[in-house]
Design a protein around this motif. Structure first.
Motif, short mmCIF file in Angstrom:
data_model
loop_
_atom_site.label_atom_id
_atom_site.label_comp_id
_atom_site.label_asym_id
_atom_site.label_seq_id
_atom_site.Cartn_x
_atom_site.Cartn_y
_atom_site.Cartn_z
N GLY A 15 -99.46 42.13 17.46
CA GLY A 15 -98.94 42.16 18.81
C GLY A 15 -97.44 42.25 18.83
N ASN A 16 -96.88 42.10 20.04
CA ASN A 16 -95.45 42.21 20.26
C ASN A 16 -94.87 40.88 20.68
OD1 ASN A 16 -95.91 44.90 19.88
ND2 ASN A 16 -95.24 45.55 21.89
N LYS A 17 -93.59 40.70 20.33
CA LYS A 17 -92.85 39.54 20.83
C LYS A 17 -91.46 40.02 21.18
CE LYS A 17 -91.43 34.86 19.69
NZ LYS A 17 -91.53 33.78 18.68
N GLU A 18 -91.00 39.65 22.36
CA GLU A 18 -89.71 40.12 22.83
C GLU A 18 -88.76 38.93 22.99
OE1 GLU A 18 -90.06 43.03 25.95
OE2 GLU A 18 -88.14 42.39 26.81
N ASP A 19 -87.49 39.15 22.60
CA ASP A 19 -86.47 38.13 22.80
C ASP A 19 -85.16 38.85 23.09
OD1 ASP A 19 -85.15 35.34 20.78
OD2 ASP A 19 -84.76 35.98 22.83
N GLY A 20 -84.84 38.95 24.37
CA GLY A 20 -83.62 39.67 24.75
C GLY A 20 -83.70 41.13 24.36
N ARG A 21 -82.76 41.59 23.58
CA ARG A 21 -82.74 43.01 23.17
C ARG A 21 -83.63 43.28 21.96
NH1 ARG A 21 -78.43 44.58 20.96
NH2 ARG A 21 -77.43 42.56 20.56
N PHE A 22 -84.25 42.27 21.44
CA PHE A 22 -85.04 42.40 20.21
C PHE A 22 -86.53 42.32 20.53
CE2 PHE A 22 -81.56 42.10 17.22
CZ PHE A 22 -80.58 41.42 17.94
N THR A 23 -87.30 43.22 19.90
CA THR A 23 -88.75 43.20 20.00
C THR A 23 -89.33 43.31 18.60
OG1 THR A 23 -88.76 44.25 22.18
CG2 THR A 23 -90.82 44.32 20.92
N ALA A 24 -90.19 42.37 18.26
CA ALA A 24 -90.91 42.41 16.98
C ALA A 24 -92.33 42.87 17.25
CB ALA A 24 -90.90 41.04 16.31
N GLN A 25 -92.79 43.77 16.41
CA GLN A 25 -94.13 44.34 16.59
C GLN A 25 -94.89 44.22 15.27
OE1 GLN A 25 -94.70 48.81 17.23
NE2 GLN A 25 -94.77 48.01 19.31
N VAL A 26 -96.14 43.80 15.35
CA VAL A 26 -96.97 43.65 14.16
C VAL A 26 -98.25 44.45 14.36
CG1 VAL A 26 -98.30 42.07 12.71
CG2 VAL A 26 -96.07 41.36 13.62
N ASP A 27 -98.57 45.30 13.40
CA ASP A 27 -99.83 46.04 13.41
C ASP A 27 -100.55 45.70 12.11
OD1 ASP A 27 -100.78 49.56 13.86
OD2 ASP A 27 -101.93 47.79 13.30
N LYS A 28 -101.42 44.70 12.16
CA LYS A 28 -102.08 44.26 10.95
C LYS A 28 -103.07 45.28 10.42
CE LYS A 28 -103.11 40.06 10.08
NZ LYS A 28 -103.85 38.76 10.13
N LEU A 70 -89.10 45.98 13.88
CA LEU A 70 -88.13 45.28 14.73
C LEU A 70 -87.37 46.35 15.49
CD1 LEU A 70 -86.69 42.58 15.52
CD2 LEU A 70 -84.98 43.18 13.78
N PHE A 71 -87.41 46.26 16.82
CA PHE A 71 -86.66 47.19 17.66
C PHE A 71 -85.46 46.46 18.27
CE2 PHE A 71 -89.67 50.59 17.45
CZ PHE A 71 -90.91 49.98 17.32
N ILE A 72 -84.34 47.13 18.24
CA ILE A 72 -83.13 46.59 18.87
C ILE A 72 -82.73 47.58 19.95
CG2 ILE A 72 -80.78 45.75 18.54
CD1 ILE A 72 -81.38 45.52 15.54
N ARG A 73 -82.73 47.11 21.20
CA ARG A 73 -82.31 47.97 22.32
C ARG A 73 -80.83 47.81 22.56
NH1 ARG A 73 -86.77 45.57 23.93
NH2 ARG A 73 -85.63 44.00 25.12
#
Lengths: 115, 113
Positions: free
Chosen positions: A54-67, A74-77
């Motif tokens: 799943g995804n987790k968002e924290d401010g400009r950062f989003t962590a995504q896991v596809d098991k 890790l996405f940085i906007r």
């Protein structure tokens, strides 16, 4: 085959760009996934922590896991020059209770955000 | 906030000297770790400890020993420093919660001449 693969970069992007950092892994028992940020000559700092898929968002950062694909991102906007650092992924099987458990780290991707 | 402190930021020692690196954490964490970090090699685990007076070898324990006499303190000892031990040394701690996320100190840059 290494347990965790991470492109070392360097990755150079203009300020304001969306950055995508990735790791692949081979151990299907990994359940906990982390991203660390390390500035030059400093210790790694825990940036994001996720459990399972799943995804987790924290401010400009989003962590995504596809098991299913054994792939984390890790996405940085709206990237800023202050985001310039080395980013390390880490993961664990998550043994609980007494006893030790280790993290398996990627080698890190060096990111430069150009003003 | 978790705080992990290391005794020195920069250290210069001569070949053959005995070197002590100290690490202290203030979060009552059970687990503590010592890593070295070298360009292109990433983080490599030297030793870890899951309880007072307990220690386990990591991936590269040769030439190192550790001591954990108190829960908050974990020391790394280089018995006889060699030039190939020039590196960045990082201490980390973690609780025994399920995820195992580790919190790192600022690091000690050790140069052995």
């Amino acid at each position: 085959q290494k347990e965790v693969e991470q492109d070392p970069g360097p990755l150079s992007v203009p300020e304001g760009a969306i950055v995508s950092l990735n790791c692949t892994y081979s151990n299907s028992a990994f359940q906990y996934f982390m991203w660390y940020r390390q500035y030059s000559r400093k210790g790694p700092e825990l940036l994001m922590y996720t459990y399972s898929s799943g995804n987790k968002e924290d401010g400009r950062f989003t962590a995504q896991v596809d098991k299913s694909s054994k792939y984390i991102s890790l996405f940085i906007r709206d990237s800023q020059p202050s985001d310039s650092a080395t980013y390390l992924c880490a993961m664990s099987e998550g043994r609980s209770g007494a006893g030790s458990y280790q993290l398996t780290f990627g080698k890190g991707t060096k990111l430069s955000v150009i003003p | 906030d978790v705080k992990v402190t290391q005794s020195s930021r920069y250290l210069v020692k001569r070949t053959g000297e005995k070197v002590f690196l100290e690490c202290v954490q203030d979060m009552d964490h059970e687990n503590m770790f010592w890593y070295r970090q070298d360009p292109g090699l990433g983080l490599r685990l030297i030793y870890f400890s899951y309880d007072v007076k307990m220690k386990e070898k990591g991936d590269i324990p040769e030439g190192y020993s550790v001591s954990r006499e108190k829960k908050e303190r974990f020391s790394l000892i280089l018995e006889s420093a060699s030039t190939n031990q020039t590196s960045m040394y990082l201490c980390a701690s973690s609780s025994s919660g399920p995820g195992g996320e580790q919190y790192f100190g600022p690091g000690t840059r050790l140069t052995v001449t």
